[in-house]
Write a protein that holds these residues in place. Structure first.
Motif, PDB file in Angstrom:
ATOM      1  N   VAL A 148      68.939  16.846  54.109  1.00  0.00           N
ATOM      2  CA  VAL A 148      68.346  16.954  55.446  1.00  0.00           C
ATOM      3  C   VAL A 148      67.629  18.289  55.586  1.00  0.00           C
ATOM      4  O   VAL A 148      66.509  18.352  56.113  1.00  0.00           O
ATOM      5  CB  VAL A 148      69.432  16.778  56.531  1.00  0.00           C
ATOM      6  N   SER A 149      68.236  19.354  55.105  1.00  0.00           N
ATOM      7  CA  SER A 149      67.615  20.672  55.160  1.00  0.00           C
ATOM      8  C   SER A 149      66.301  20.692  54.379  1.00  0.00           C
ATOM      9  O   SER A 149      65.300  21.240  54.852  1.00  0.00           O
ATOM     10  CB  SER A 149      68.585  21.710  54.612  1.00  0.00           C
ATOM     11  N   LEU A 150      66.290  20.087  53.228  1.00  0.00           N
ATOM     12  CA  LEU A 150      65.085  20.021  52.400  1.00  0.00           C
ATOM     13  C   LEU A 150      64.004  19.201  53.086  1.00  0.00           C
ATOM     14  O   LEU A 150      62.827  19.578  53.090  1.00  0.00           O
ATOM     15  CB  LEU A 150      65.408  19.439  51.028  1.00  0.00           C
ATOM     16  N   ARG A 155      58.835  19.048  56.133  1.00  0.00           N
ATOM     17  CA  ARG A 155      58.130  18.678  57.341  1.00  0.00           C
ATOM     18  C   ARG A 155      57.424  19.872  57.972  1.00  0.00           C
ATOM     19  O   ARG A 155      56.326  19.771  58.485  1.00  0.00           O
ATOM     20  CB  ARG A 155      59.114  18.086  58.362  1.00  0.00           C
ATOM     21  N   LYS A 156      58.071  21.045  57.918  1.00  0.00           N
ATOM     22  CA  LYS A 156      57.483  22.261  58.473  1.00  0.00           C
ATOM     23  C   LYS A 156      56.289  22.732  57.652  1.00  0.00           C
ATOM     24  O   LYS A 156      55.363  23.319  58.177  1.00  0.00           O
ATOM     25  CB  LYS A 156      58.523  23.378  58.525  1.00  0.00           C
TER      26      LYS A 156
END
Length: 157
Positions: A148-150, A155-156
């Protein structure tokens, strides 16, 4: 300049490998621990519980050693004949030296299927299955968190 080295920089490829390893390693550990719990420890606990109603017999620890690995044997009498049978892996019989007297339970139709009477509740194996299964869930959660962090980082970017 000659002899200068940049510290703290890495290529995008190396960074991608680090992220994949951060996901794959906990996932691999979760799979291994989950398999150990579900495919080894739970069936072993069920096997031991199946011997609760087995025939009790007074036995002698024939060969001690590492019962955790299933290398202990007991000797007992069934219908006038001597039976030497292996205690299941994880048995508590290994705490005692060879020659120790203990009570075992065996299947009436198969005296080779035997367990120490202290182990037939399967509680220790169920506890270990729960602990190892819990560790598997923790590693699975770590892997999911990293994924999820990746995804958020991508996305950013």
């Amino acid at each position: 300049m000659v002899g200068m080295v940049k510290v703290g920089t890495s290529s995008a490829h190396e960074s991608g490998l680090n992220h994949r390893a951060g996901i794959a390693l906990p996932l691999l550990l979760a799979l291994i621990l989950g398999a150990l719990s579900g495919l080894v420890l739970l069936p072993q606990a069920q096997h031991l519980r199946s011997l609760r109603d087995g025939v009790p017999a007074h036995a002698t620890l024939h060969s001690g050693g590492t019962c955790v690995l299933g290398r202990c044997k007991v000797q007992f009498e069934v219908d006038g004949r001597t039976v030497v049978a292996d205690l299941p892996a994880g048995s508590s019989g290994g705490k005692n030296p060879a020659g120790t007297r203990l009570t075992v339970r065996y299947r009436a139709d198969d005296p080779q299927t035997v367990a120490d009477e202290n182990d037939v509740d399967g509680g220790a194996h169920m506890f270990m299955a729960a602990v190892v299964g819990g560790a598997a869930l923790i590693f699975l959660a770590l892997s999911a968190r990293k994924a999820v962090s990746l995804a958020r980082l991508k996305r950013k970017a």
